[in-house]
Write a protein that holds these residues in place. Structure first.
Motif, PDB file in Angstrom:
ATOM      1  N   GLY A 121       0.816  -1.209   0.000  1.00  0.00           N
ATOM      2  CA  GLY A 121       0.000   0.000   0.000  1.00  0.00           C
ATOM      3  C   GLY A 121       0.847   1.256   0.000  1.00  0.00           C
ATOM      4  N   LEU A 122       1.897   1.280   0.791  1.00  0.00           N
ATOM      5  CA  LEU A 122       2.770   2.456   0.836  1.00  0.00           C
ATOM      6  C   LEU A 122       3.420   2.706  -0.520  1.00  0.00           C
ATOM      7  CD1 LEU A 122       4.463   1.961   4.325  1.00  0.00           C
ATOM      8  CD2 LEU A 122       2.751   3.688   3.696  1.00  0.00           C
ATOM      9  N   ALA A 123       3.881   1.650  -1.169  1.00  0.00           N
ATOM     10  CA  ALA A 123       4.495   1.799  -2.492  1.00  0.00           C
ATOM     11  C   ALA A 123       3.470   2.291  -3.504  1.00  0.00           C
ATOM     12  CB  ALA A 123       5.105   0.473  -2.942  1.00  0.00           C
ATOM     13  N   HIS A 124       2.268   1.710  -3.458  1.00  0.00           N
ATOM     14  CA  HIS A 124       1.207   2.122  -4.380  1.00  0.00           C
ATOM     15  C   HIS A 124       0.898   3.600  -4.214  1.00  0.00           C
ATOM     16  CE1 HIS A 124      -2.669   2.483  -6.363  1.00  0.00           C
ATOM     17  NE2 HIS A 124      -3.132   2.970  -5.221  1.00  0.00           N
ATOM     18  N   TYR A 125       0.668   4.039  -2.985  1.00  0.00           N
ATOM     19  CA  TYR A 125       0.285   5.425  -2.769  1.00  0.00           C
ATOM     20  C   TYR A 125       1.429   6.390  -3.044  1.00  0.00           C
ATOM     21  CZ  TYR A 125      -4.325   4.087  -1.348  1.00  0.00           C
ATOM     22  OH  TYR A 125      -5.600   3.599  -1.361  1.00  0.00           O
ATOM     23  N   ALA A 126       2.666   5.970  -2.827  1.00  0.00           N
ATOM     24  CA  ALA A 126       3.793   6.839  -3.155  1.00  0.00           C
ATOM     25  C   ALA A 126       3.863   7.059  -4.669  1.00  0.00           C
ATOM     26  CB  ALA A 126       5.094   6.227  -2.637  1.00  0.00           C
ATOM     27  N   ALA A 127       3.755   5.980  -5.435  1.00  0.00           N
ATOM     28  CA  ALA A 127       3.803   6.098  -6.893  1.00  0.00           C
ATOM     29  C   ALA A 127       2.569   6.827  -7.417  1.00  0.00           C
ATOM     30  CB  ALA A 127       3.924   4.709  -7.522  1.00  0.00           C
ATOM     31  N   ARG A 128       1.411   6.504  -6.865  1.00  0.00           N
ATOM     32  CA  ARG A 128       0.171   7.157  -7.297  1.00  0.00           C
ATOM     33  C   ARG A 128       0.227   8.647  -6.988  1.00  0.00           C
ATOM     34  NH1 ARG A 128      -6.035   5.327  -5.853  1.00  0.00           N
ATOM     35  NH2 ARG A 128      -6.994   7.317  -6.409  1.00  0.00           N
ATOM     36  N   GLY A 129       0.845   9.018  -5.881  1.00  0.00           N
ATOM     37  CA  GLY A 129       0.984  10.424  -5.529  1.00  0.00           C
ATOM     38  C   GLY A 129       1.737  11.200  -6.601  1.00  0.00           C
ATOM     39  N   LEU A 130       2.771  10.587  -7.176  1.00  0.00           N
ATOM     40  CA  LEU A 130       3.495  11.244  -8.265  1.00  0.00           C
ATOM     41  C   LEU A 130       2.570  11.476  -9.453  1.00  0.00           C
ATOM     42  CD1 LEU A 130       6.819   9.189  -8.214  1.00  0.00           C
ATOM     43  CD2 LEU A 130       6.473  11.538  -7.401  1.00  0.00           C
ATOM     44  N   LEU A 131       1.841  10.436  -9.837  1.00  0.00           N
ATOM     45  CA  LEU A 131       0.923  10.550 -10.970  1.00  0.00           C
ATOM     46  C   LEU A 131      -0.169  11.571 -10.686  1.00  0.00           C
ATOM     47  CD1 LEU A 131      -0.214   9.737 -13.723  1.00  0.00           C
ATOM     48  CD2 LEU A 131      -1.293   7.765 -12.585  1.00  0.00           C
ATOM     49  N   GLU A 132      -0.744  11.520  -9.491  1.00  0.00           N
ATOM     50  CA  GLU A 132      -1.823  12.460  -9.167  1.00  0.00           C
ATOM     51  C   GLU A 132      -1.340  13.904  -9.169  1.00  0.00           C
ATOM     52  OE1 GLU A 132      -3.700  10.931  -5.620  1.00  0.00           O
ATOM     53  OE2 GLU A 132      -5.111   9.784  -6.841  1.00  0.00           O
ATOM     54  N   HIS A 133      -0.091  14.125  -8.797  1.00  0.00           N
ATOM     55  CA  HIS A 133       0.472  15.476  -8.852  1.00  0.00           C
ATOM     56  C   HIS A 133       0.469  15.983 -10.291  1.00  0.00           C
ATOM     57  CE1 HIS A 133       2.910  18.830  -7.387  1.00  0.00           C
ATOM     58  NE2 HIS A 133       3.586  18.704  -8.515  1.00  0.00           N
ATOM     59  N   VAL A 134       0.878  15.137 -11.213  1.00  0.00           N
ATOM     60  CA  VAL A 134       0.880  15.511 -12.629  1.00  0.00           C
ATOM     61  C   VAL A 134      -0.552  15.675 -13.133  1.00  0.00           C
ATOM     62  CG1 VAL A 134       1.479  14.713 -14.954  1.00  0.00           C
ATOM     63  CG2 VAL A 134       3.126  14.462 -13.078  1.00  0.00           C
ATOM     64  N   LEU A 135      -1.424  14.735 -12.798  1.00  0.00           N
ATOM     65  CA  LEU A 135      -2.813  14.812 -13.255  1.00  0.00           C
ATOM     66  C   LEU A 135      -3.499  16.087 -12.766  1.00  0.00           C
ATOM     67  CD1 LEU A 135      -3.931  11.108 -12.683  1.00  0.00           C
ATOM     68  CD2 LEU A 135      -3.502  12.233 -14.889  1.00  0.00           C
ATOM     69  N   ALA A 136      -3.212  16.496 -11.544  1.00  0.00           N
ATOM     70  CA  ALA A 136      -3.845  17.693 -10.976  1.00  0.00           C
ATOM     71  C   ALA A 136      -3.524  18.939 -11.794  1.00  0.00           C
ATOM     72  CB  ALA A 136      -3.412  17.881  -9.522  1.00  0.00           C
ATOM     73  N   ARG A 137      -2.330  18.983 -12.363  1.00  0.00           N
ATOM     74  CA  ARG A 137      -1.965  20.135 -13.209  1.00  0.00           C
ATOM     75  C   ARG A 137      -2.861  20.217 -14.441  1.00  0.00           C
ATOM     76  NH1 ARG A 137       4.030  18.866 -12.360  1.00  0.00           N
ATOM     77  NH2 ARG A 137       3.898  17.822 -14.365  1.00  0.00           N
ATOM     78  N   HIS A 138      -3.465  19.092 -14.793  1.00  0.00           N
ATOM     79  CA  HIS A 138      -4.328  19.035 -15.979  1.00  0.00           C
ATOM     80  C   HIS A 138      -5.809  18.922 -15.612  1.00  0.00           C
ATOM     81  CE1 HIS A 138      -0.838  18.742 -18.557  1.00  0.00           C
ATOM     82  NE2 HIS A 138      -0.334  17.900 -17.672  1.00  0.00           N
ATOM     83  N   GLY A 139      -6.114  19.020 -14.321  1.00  0.00           N
ATOM     84  CA  GLY A 139      -7.501  18.983 -13.873  1.00  0.00           C
ATOM     85  C   GLY A 139      -8.165  17.632 -14.033  1.00  0.00           C
ATOM     86  N   VAL A 140      -7.387  16.570 -13.949  1.00  0.00           N
ATOM     87  CA  VAL A 140      -7.903  15.214 -14.119  1.00  0.00           C
ATOM     88  C   VAL A 140      -7.621  14.417 -12.853  1.00  0.00           C
ATOM     89  CG1 VAL A 140      -7.705  13.098 -15.504  1.00  0.00           C
ATOM     90  CG2 VAL A 140      -7.508  15.314 -16.598  1.00  0.00           C
ATOM     91  N   THR A 141      -8.562  13.585 -12.456  1.00  0.00           N
ATOM     92  CA  THR A 141      -8.379  12.735 -11.287  1.00  0.00           C
ATOM     93  C   THR A 141      -7.818  11.381 -11.705  1.00  0.00           C
ATOM     94  OG1 THR A 141     -10.579  11.744 -11.405  1.00  0.00           O
ATOM     95  CG2 THR A 141     -10.355  13.827 -10.138  1.00  0.00           C
ATOM     96  N   PHE A 142      -7.340  10.639 -10.742  1.00  0.00           N
ATOM     97  CA  PHE A 142      -6.817   9.297 -11.010  1.00  0.00           C
ATOM     98  C   PHE A 142      -7.888   8.400 -11.640  1.00  0.00           C
ATOM     99  CE2 PHE A 142      -5.671   4.977  -9.565  1.00  0.00           C
ATOM    100  CZ  PHE A 142      -4.449   4.856 -10.196  1.00  0.00           C
ATOM    101  N   PRO A 143      -9.109   8.335 -11.078  1.00  0.00           N
ATOM    102  CA  PRO A 143     -10.129   7.495 -11.721  1.00  0.00           C
ATOM    103  C   PRO A 143     -10.460   7.939 -13.147  1.00  0.00           C
ATOM    104  CG  PRO A 143     -10.796   8.006  -9.481  1.00  0.00           C
ATOM    105  CD  PRO A 143      -9.591   8.860  -9.791  1.00  0.00           C
ATOM    106  N   GLN A 144     -10.448   9.235 -13.388  1.00  0.00           N
ATOM    107  CA  GLN A 144     -10.705   9.719 -14.744  1.00  0.00           C
ATOM    108  C   GLN A 144      -9.597   9.267 -15.694  1.00  0.00           C
ATOM    109  OE1 GLN A 144     -11.070  13.950 -14.231  1.00  0.00           O
ATOM    110  NE2 GLN A 144     -13.050  13.776 -13.208  1.00  0.00           N
TER     111      GLN A 144
END
Length: 153
Positions: free
Chosen positions: A15-38
């Motif tokens: 879980g820690l590894a998943h959320y750490a990696a997902r956090g990187l992606l979500e940071h990038v997605l947020a710049r584009h106004g998109v969520t992880f599920p989207q």
């Protein structure tokens, strides 16, 4: 700084590894106004072998994220509202803007991902891949059993 793991992998570490990696992606997605599920829904539409109906896309996203059906439909609605997905008869298709967004996100996350995975020996990656595949299969079976045992409300 490289950390040497001296304890066996477990659900918490996963879980820690998943959320750490997902956090990187979500940071990038947020710049584009998109969520992880989207992003997961858009990627499913872009990589589909054949056009998918909204129900088929929603089912694929729910299977991937183990998400609430309402949340999955909301992600599809948000993508349509931004013209990243468009209805074509009974199907939802990615637009050029949707494809471009995924390409942009991939290019922005590539250097981050490269640094995260850098210098991990191939044999370690292969072992981790085997373990994660087995954990996923087992967890999916357990979840299916739980869902089958849950009375419809």
């Amino acid at each position: 700084m490289t950390t040497t793991v001296t304890t066996a992998a477990d659900s918490r570490m996963l879980g820690l590894a998943h959320y750490a990696a997902r956090g990187l992606l979500e940071h990038v997605l947020a710049r584009h106004g998109v969520t992880f599920p989207q992003q997961i829904a858009l990627r499913a539409a872009v990589t589909a072998d054949a056009p998918r109906t909204p129900d088929e896309l929603a089912a694929q996203v729910r299977a991937t994220l183990k998400a609430d059906p309402a949340d999955t439909l909301a992600a599809l609605d948000a993508l349509r509202a931004r013209d990243l997905l468009v209805a074509d008869g009974p199907h939802l298709l990615p637009t050029e803007a949707g494809r471009a967004l995924l390409t942009t996100v991939a290019s922005e996350t590539a250097p981050l991902t490269a640094r995260v995975w850098a210098d991990i020996p191939a044999e370690d990656l292969a072992a981790a891949g085997r373990v994660l595949t087995l954990v996923t299969e087992r967890a999916d079976r357990e979840l299916a059993a739980l869902e089958a045992a849950t009375p419809e409300g």
